[in-house]
Write an enzyme that holds these catalytic residues in place. Structure first.
Site, PDB file in Angstrom:
ATOM      1  N   ASP A  42      68.603  30.136  78.104  1.00 26.02           N
ATOM      2  CA  ASP A  42      68.757  31.573  78.382  1.00 26.02           C
ATOM      3  C   ASP A  42      69.533  32.284  77.283  1.00 26.02           C
ATOM      4  O   ASP A  42      70.666  31.923  76.965  1.00 26.02           O
ATOM      5  CB  ASP A  42      69.475  31.774  79.727  1.00 26.02           C
ATOM      6  CG  ASP A  42      68.659  31.201  80.871  1.00 26.02           C
ATOM      7  OD1 ASP A  42      67.424  31.235  80.791  1.00 26.02           O
ATOM      8  OD2 ASP A  42      69.269  30.707  81.835  1.00 26.02           O
ATOM      9  N   ASP A  66      74.525  31.167  73.097  1.00 26.88           N
ATOM     10  CA  ASP A  66      75.006  32.560  73.083  1.00 26.88           C
ATOM     11  C   ASP A  66      76.386  32.695  73.725  1.00 26.88           C
ATOM     12  O   ASP A  66      76.960  33.781  73.710  1.00 26.88           O
ATOM     13  CB  ASP A  66      74.002  33.516  73.745  1.00 26.88           C
ATOM     14  CG  ASP A  66      73.721  33.177  75.187  1.00 26.88           C
ATOM     15  OD1 ASP A  66      73.832  31.980  75.546  1.00 26.88           O
ATOM     16  OD2 ASP A  66      73.407  34.089  75.969  1.00 26.88           O
ATOM     17  N   ASP A  85      70.275  26.033  73.339  1.00 28.64           N
ATOM     18  CA  ASP A  85      70.399  26.608  74.680  1.00 28.64           C
ATOM     19  C   ASP A  85      69.077  27.276  75.102  1.00 28.64           C
ATOM     20  O   ASP A  85      68.244  27.595  74.245  1.00 28.64           O
ATOM     21  CB  ASP A  85      71.524  27.652  74.615  1.00 28.64           C
ATOM     22  CG  ASP A  85      71.804  28.294  75.941  1.00 28.64           C
ATOM     23  OD1 ASP A  85      71.628  27.642  76.991  1.00 28.64           O
ATOM     24  OD2 ASP A  85      72.214  29.471  75.932  1.00 28.64           O
TER      25      ASP A  85
END
Lengths: 183, 183
Positions: free
Chosen positions: B10, B133, B8
């Site tokens: 961000d 996240d 990922d």
């Protein structure tokens, strides 16, 4: 659970061929007849590489591609029975990213941003079906590959072929029923 | 064949938290201390939704996010043994698409455009590992989910956790060996 379909943009829901022919003529003066490029690859069909790169990086080129005949109404109808993902190899031309998203918002407003994927290599896309015009994508897809006819693939026959969006609903129905146990 | 990892942006390779805190303060005057938002979700941590939407749609916001500590050198080293794909749910903010691609070209120039995916829903991404996240992505991923620590996930414990990029090579080595038969 609905079966999933990855649907390509250029050459499948976006009718890139006549658009490219038109822009190529504007750029080079060369008139390209559809019938003369059947069976050629991109580089053979449009041999002025510099002109092609210029066109593919031109603002508004991807934003103004016409929609493939009957793509909108067919995809909309398919959404009742299938989970539809638009999967476009847009990453090669970063300027196209925003324009392709805008194009989808205009012509396919019923497709959520959650179901849009812009990628490079499609090999990590895992859907039950993939509708695409390029074997480089279809050959490595994890589901059932369906080849949408384009000038550059008319001589290839190792994937189930689709000539027009009108054929898609019935074909998917047959394949879903035939491969019921395989999914 | 190399095992594949979807990484990922961000909160994983892009250190979005301090960047958002800074822009949120500029926009609203509210000072957000890192320790006060631990365990809160996005809406609780940054309750002025209008300001957040304005920030996420602002030119240069995504282009100027700092790189997560040790992400560049670790990802580069991992590429020797793994097939790395950068998978970002960028589709919600179309203006970010071009900026995210530019950001990757600047900080991760060694990652090919073929290995970058901008999507919405990540459920159709099929890789051996996914480092993310958000549980909304990890819960449905097809490979082994690895949760990169962020303020909004500190109270969640149903996925293997990563606190820092320094831990990743050894963890992947252990997991690859442990799950050898599962792949």
């Amino acid at each position: 659970m609905k079966k999933s379909i990855a649907i390509d943009m250029d050459g499948v829901i976006a009718d890139i061929e006549p658009h490219l022919i038109e822009w190529y003529q504007k750029e080079t003066g060369i008139i390209t007849a559809k019938e003369t490029i059947r069976g050629l690859n991109e580089h053979e069909a449009f041999s002025n590489k510099g002109a092609i790169l210029k066109i593919l990086n031109s603002p508004s080129f991807f934003r103004t591609v016409p929609v493939m005949d009957k793509a909108v109404e067919t995809v909309k109808a398919l959404m009742e029975e299938y989970e539809i993902f638009i999967v476009s190899a847009a990453m090669e031309f970063p300027l196209s990213l925003f324009e392709k998203k805008e194009w989808l918002s205009e012509h396919f407003p019923f497709i959520s941003w959650k179901n849009i994927i812009f990628c490079g290599d499609k090999s990590i896309i895992d859907t039950d079906f993939m509708i695409d015009d390029y074997c480089k994508n279809l050959d490595f897809c994890k589901g059932k590959p369906l080849m949408f006819t384009a000038y550059h693939n008319v001589h290839l026959n190792h994937h189930q072929r689709i000539d027009h969006w009108n054929e898609v609903p019935e074909l998917l129905k047959q394949l879903s029923s035939k491969h019921e146990t395989a999914f």
